[in-house]
Design a protein around this motif. Structure first.
Motif, PDB file in Angstrom:
ATOM      1  N   TYR A  96      10.721  53.527  40.342  1.00  0.00           N
ATOM      2  CA  TYR A  96      10.874  52.755  39.115  1.00  0.00           C
ATOM      3  C   TYR A  96      12.008  53.286  38.241  1.00  0.00           C
ATOM      4  O   TYR A  96      12.624  52.521  37.487  1.00  0.00           O
ATOM      5  CB  TYR A  96       9.554  52.713  38.339  1.00  0.00           C
ATOM      6  CG  TYR A  96       8.699  51.537  38.751  1.00  0.00           C
ATOM      7  CD1 TYR A  96       8.843  50.296  38.144  1.00  0.00           C
ATOM      8  CD2 TYR A  96       7.772  51.653  39.783  1.00  0.00           C
ATOM      9  CE1 TYR A  96       8.088  49.207  38.533  1.00  0.00           C
ATOM     10  CE2 TYR A  96       7.004  50.575  40.183  1.00  0.00           C
ATOM     11  CZ  TYR A  96       7.172  49.349  39.546  1.00  0.00           C
ATOM     12  OH  TYR A  96       6.424  48.264  39.945  1.00  0.00           O
ATOM     13  N   LYS A 126       8.381  48.923  32.639  1.00  0.00           N
ATOM     14  CA  LYS A 126       7.510  50.028  32.240  1.00  0.00           C
ATOM     15  C   LYS A 126       6.038  49.677  32.444  1.00  0.00           C
ATOM     16  O   LYS A 126       5.247  50.490  32.955  1.00  0.00           O
ATOM     17  CB  LYS A 126       7.761  50.388  30.775  1.00  0.00           C
ATOM     18  CG  LYS A 126       9.111  51.028  30.512  1.00  0.00           C
ATOM     19  CD  LYS A 126       9.351  51.146  29.022  1.00  0.00           C
ATOM     20  CE  LYS A 126      10.699  51.788  28.735  1.00  0.00           C
ATOM     21  NZ  LYS A 126      11.030  51.783  27.301  1.00  0.00           N
ATOM     22  N   PHE A 154       1.219  54.062  26.826  1.00  0.00           N
ATOM     23  CA  PHE A 154       2.551  53.569  26.473  1.00  0.00           C
ATOM     24  C   PHE A 154       2.932  54.035  25.070  1.00  0.00           C
ATOM     25  O   PHE A 154       4.051  54.515  24.843  1.00  0.00           O
ATOM     26  CB  PHE A 154       2.548  52.037  26.543  1.00  0.00           C
ATOM     27  CG  PHE A 154       3.851  51.393  26.190  1.00  0.00           C
ATOM     28  CD1 PHE A 154       4.834  51.211  27.152  1.00  0.00           C
ATOM     29  CD2 PHE A 154       4.101  50.952  24.898  1.00  0.00           C
ATOM     30  CE1 PHE A 154       6.047  50.616  26.832  1.00  0.00           C
ATOM     31  CE2 PHE A 154       5.305  50.361  24.565  1.00  0.00           C
ATOM     32  CZ  PHE A 154       6.279  50.188  25.534  1.00  0.00           C
ATOM     33  N   ASN A 225      17.836  53.962  30.532  1.00  0.00           N
ATOM     34  CA  ASN A 225      16.652  53.429  31.200  1.00  0.00           C
ATOM     35  C   ASN A 225      16.013  54.452  32.131  1.00  0.00           C
ATOM     36  O   ASN A 225      14.795  54.562  32.222  1.00  0.00           O
ATOM     37  CB  ASN A 225      17.009  52.161  31.974  1.00  0.00           C
ATOM     38  CG  ASN A 225      17.198  50.962  31.057  1.00  0.00           C
ATOM     39  OD1 ASN A 225      17.245  51.104  29.837  1.00  0.00           O
ATOM     40  ND2 ASN A 225      17.299  49.792  31.649  1.00  0.00           N
ATOM     41  N   LEU A 229      12.199  55.934  31.517  1.00  0.00           N
ATOM     42  CA  LEU A 229      11.164  55.906  32.549  1.00  0.00           C
ATOM     43  C   LEU A 229      10.644  57.307  32.840  1.00  0.00           C
ATOM     44  O   LEU A 229       9.454  57.491  33.113  1.00  0.00           O
ATOM     45  CB  LEU A 229      11.708  55.256  33.820  1.00  0.00           C
ATOM     46  CG  LEU A 229      11.266  53.806  34.085  1.00  0.00           C
ATOM     47  CD1 LEU A 229       9.773  53.712  34.384  1.00  0.00           C
ATOM     48  CD2 LEU A 229      11.619  52.891  32.910  1.00  0.00           C
ATOM     49  N   LEU A 232       8.181  58.143  30.111  1.00  0.00           N
ATOM     50  CA  LEU A 232       6.938  57.415  30.344  1.00  0.00           C
ATOM     51  C   LEU A 232       6.162  58.037  31.502  1.00  0.00           C
ATOM     52  O   LEU A 232       4.934  58.164  31.439  1.00  0.00           O
ATOM     53  CB  LEU A 232       7.247  55.951  30.651  1.00  0.00           C
ATOM     54  CG  LEU A 232       6.044  55.049  30.936  1.00  0.00           C
ATOM     55  CD1 LEU A 232       5.095  55.006  29.744  1.00  0.00           C
ATOM     56  CD2 LEU A 232       6.509  53.648  31.307  1.00  0.00           C
TER      57      LEU A 232
END
Length: 258
Positions: A96, A126, A154, A225, A229, A232
């Motif tokens: 991802y 996400k 999140f 990005n 990620l 996260l």
């Protein structure tokens, strides 16, 4: 009786303790300065813009959390050790991160309009990652309470330092919180959507604004990005590790663990 943790589980317990300590730390100078600047910018924006952005974020998240398109096919994984789950989770995160980086590079190279389109696209990436991660750790996202847990994870990943300790407590106490919830999907009633979108925007805005600059948008978009990620992934994997180990401690023997 105290559970007998494996060596790997003992290592993860130490990792989680360090993570908890980090979440409790006050914001540093850069974060304080960035937050103060973003707060001033938010005050200058018209209420109509805040309302529109809030509705957009709320709409995307609610559609995702209450839809079925993001629910992974098949049953959640059972019978694996924490080390095996973490290995699969690292592979998923790697995949991802690459998807997000490619998407960021593409929209970053396309100028302002495509750069703005990156906001909902990245949000979807996400959330899709979190749905698949939940199943890797043995939790079914057919249960709306697991989807709500995803929302708190999140927020934990993309909130300011003062908000993180409270969100961490929610994540840590989730088994008790979820047990008290009704089985119908009205658990979203208490979500402060305006706060959620502002915290999320404040966390990612600086990096995403750089993505709109001519000439460097593609490089910055891929970097931003990928980095988002990664943030996260750390928060999500640690949150599920924490739940897994809590269940491990609550089980009378290792055979009852997920």
């Amino acid at each position: 009786m105290e559970p007998e943790y494996t060596l790997y589980e003992q290592q993860m317990l130490r990792t989680l303790k360090r993570w908890e300590i980090k979440l409790q730390q006050p914001p540093g100078f850069v974060e304080r300065t960035s937050k103060a600047l973003q707060t001033r910018i938010n005050r200058l924006l018209p209420d109509k813009m805040h309302t529109t952005i809030t509705a957009t974020v709320k709409g995307i998240i609610q559609t995702t959390l209450f839809g079925i398109s993001y629910v992974p096919a098949g049953l959640p994984l059972r019978g694996l050790s924490l080390a095996e789950r973490d290995g699969k989770a690292e592979e998923l995160l790697s995949r991802y991160r690459k998807i997000a980086a490619v998407e960021g590079a593409g929209t970053g190279a396309g100028g302002i309009l495509l750069g703005l389109a990156d906001f909902p696209m990245l949000l979807g990436i996400k959330l899709k990652f979190l749905f698949e991660l939940a199943h890797l750790y043995g939790y079914s996202t057919h249960d709306y309470r697991e989807r709500l847990f995803i929302l708190y994870v999140f927020q934990l990943a993309f909130s300011s330092a003062p908000k993180k300790p409270q969100l961490f407590e929610t994540v840590r106490n989730w088994p008790t919180i979820a047990a008290a919830m009704p089985r119908t999907d009205d658990g979203m009633a208490g979500i402060d959507w305006l706060q959620l979108q502002q915290e999320y925007r404040d966390t990612i805005d600086f990096r995403k604004m750089l993505q709109l600059l001519p000439g460097i948008g593609a490089v910055v978009g891929a970097w931003a990005n990928y980095d988002l990620l990664e943030e996260l992934g750390v928060a999500a994997m640690n949150s599920y590790r924490l739940r897994w180990l809590q269940e491990r401690a609550g089980a009378r023997d290792g055979g009852n663990a997920r």
